[in-house]
Scaffold this active site. Sequence first.
Site, mmCIF file in Angstrom:
data_model
loop_
_atom_site.group_PDB
_atom_site.id
_atom_site.type_symbol
_atom_site.label_atom_id
_atom_site.label_comp_id
_atom_site.label_asym_id
_atom_site.label_seq_id
_atom_site.Cartn_x
_atom_site.Cartn_y
_atom_site.Cartn_z
ATOM 1 N N ASP A 254 0.837 -1.199 0.000
ATOM 2 C CA ASP A 254 0.000 0.000 0.000
ATOM 3 C C ASP A 254 0.878 1.259 0.000
ATOM 4 O O ASP A 254 1.855 1.339 0.746
ATOM 5 C CB ASP A 254 -0.875 -0.029 1.272
ATOM 6 C CG ASP A 254 -1.983 0.991 1.243
ATOM 7 O OD1 ASP A 254 -2.855 0.898 0.361
ATOM 8 O OD2 ASP A 254 -1.983 1.900 2.106
ATOM 9 N N ASP B 127 -9.935 1.778 -5.612
ATOM 10 C CA ASP B 127 -9.823 3.229 -5.408
ATOM 11 C C ASP B 127 -10.185 4.021 -6.659
ATOM 12 O O ASP B 127 -10.637 5.155 -6.571
ATOM 13 C CB ASP B 127 -8.378 3.621 -5.049
ATOM 14 C CG ASP B 127 -7.932 3.078 -3.720
ATOM 15 O OD1 ASP B 127 -8.760 2.969 -2.795
ATOM 16 O OD2 ASP B 127 -6.728 2.758 -3.596
HETATM 17 C C1 NOJ Z 1 -4.337 3.032 -0.827
HETATM 18 C C2 NOJ Z 1 -5.465 2.073 -0.705
HETATM 19 O O1 NOJ Z 1 -5.631 1.396 -1.918
HETATM 20 C C3 NOJ Z 1 -6.668 2.892 -0.312
HETATM 21 O O2 NOJ Z 1 -7.855 2.165 -0.396
HETATM 22 C C4 NOJ Z 1 -6.430 3.420 1.061
HETATM 23 O O3 NOJ Z 1 -7.488 4.278 1.430
HETATM 24 C C5 NOJ Z 1 -5.121 4.190 1.144
HETATM 25 N N1 NOJ Z 1 -4.045 3.554 0.451
HETATM 26 C C6 NOJ Z 1 -4.677 4.319 2.565
HETATM 27 O O4 NOJ Z 1 -4.246 3.078 3.044
#
Ligand code: NOJ
Length: 529
Positions: free
Chosen positions: A203, A329
């Site tokens: 991440d 996302d």
């Molecule tokens: C990226 C992740 O894919 C997302 O869903 C998350 O909110 C942020 N990083 C924080 O961990």
Amino acid sequence: MDHAAGPWWRTGVLYQIYPRSFADSNADGVGDLPGIVEHLDHLAWLGVDGIWLSPVTVSPNTDWGYDVSDFCAVAPELGTLDDFDLLVVEAGKRGIRVLMDIVPNHTSDQHPWFLDSRSSRSAAHRDWYLWAEGKEGGAPPNNWVSSFGGPGWTFDEQTGQYYFHNHLESQPDLNWWNEDVRDTFDGILRFWSDRGVAGFRIDVCNIIIKDAELRDNPAATEEDDFETQMYGQRSVYNANRPEVHEVIRRWRRLADGYDDPRLLIGETPVPVDSLALYYGHGQDELGLAFNFNFINAPLSAGAMRAIVEETEAALPPGAWPAWTGSNHDMFRFPTRWAEDDPRRVRLALLMLLSLRGTPVLYQGDEIGMANVTVAHADMRDPLGVRFYPYYEGRDAGRTPMQWSDAPGGGFTAAARPWLPLGDVAAANVAAQRDDPDSVLALCRRLIDFRRCHPAFSEGDYTTLPSPEGAWAWQRGERHVVALNMSAGEVAVESMEGTVRVCTDRAREREVVGGPLRLAPHEGFIIERA
Ligand code: NOJ
Ligand code: CA
């Protein structure tokens, strides 16, 4: 392992599972690990080689798993460690490997490390997080902002200092200058690797280290784009620090220490030239780095070709691109790229599965699942809740997998899934499985074709001449891909051969004797004579 043939993931197709929305086995409205096990046959039938699970570790779910409060245990609503082990075994029986999401940048504010850290300035874990004094007059230590909006610093009354968070207040950032943090994460990577996990999606791996001096970010300039600026600042001190590469190299050494080296895939939302740096020198950093320049490009021949060529040119020798259209996302590509035009959805799948590199599909891509409009009252993403109506958050791409047109969409027997179901009549696995002309059938043919033709995994990518609106390239010696990404007809020269896969199944096996005529949004894989 047979290194001569390259690691498994170079020839394979990866598939992201968002576990809360994949399959609910116990009718509580939330997808879970046993639900994934029940649907492994679908993934095997589709031809997937590896699944990346969005976090399944314990979390208060202020950011749906990306706020971890125990890195070595399974969230009770998703199952148990035994369920996890069973998933690894059952997936393995079907030739599918399991990759975990690892969230090293931050923890939940409920993590015992943070609870201890905030308890006193002399706590054992105090230095595991980024604490700093306010400026004179009580202002935050510097100007860093959170990527989720608002200040990056939150004042904590109890000890009279600020802590930093690149995301929500409930996601305090770890201090990656601290050796104990580094050692502890080595242990976490080993814990899962020893359980048979084949790799990790890291991440926000480009932001985990912050400037040791906490310098202010400079203002963004007109040259900055969405990847290099954040709310008007250029994120040079709270993200994209050069020191992060040392940490990634450390993980790569750990990953390569296994007989079957573990794959590291980075979430790397950076421009293409920086993306190349995350592969390291001589394969000593990430195995794959997500290319957000591609994800964010419009589905047009000019834009896509430019990014692919730029990426091919920038990557160091031996580095392997990753190609993705959707994730939890960035929303779903059928809507974002293809505006829900079924011809363009097919074209995008053909593109994703024919480039040089590893395709990473997101659950639902294989049936062309569209974004789902989620009403304000049903929103679950903290960003939607915070910014509505200016931003509706990420829920549109996180709704339940559409398995059938039954009530609950085959996802759940509960009256109410945790997020609303989309239009299951418009796209569902069961209906498409029975239809040789479906998006699902095309996706499966493409994966199968890729597997059977090494040129599609190992062969070079070479752009071929094509008229405006079209994009053509060669893979290996004998295969060409031609896409008409425009709304008009086009003809591409020198395409003699046999159509092996086409967005329009009726044209498969057609023999092309001269220029290839492509209908609007039509795409082909051709085997030269
Ligand atoms: C990226 C992740 O894919 C997302 O869903 C998350 O909110 C942020 N990083 C924080 O961990
Ligand atoms: Ca469940």
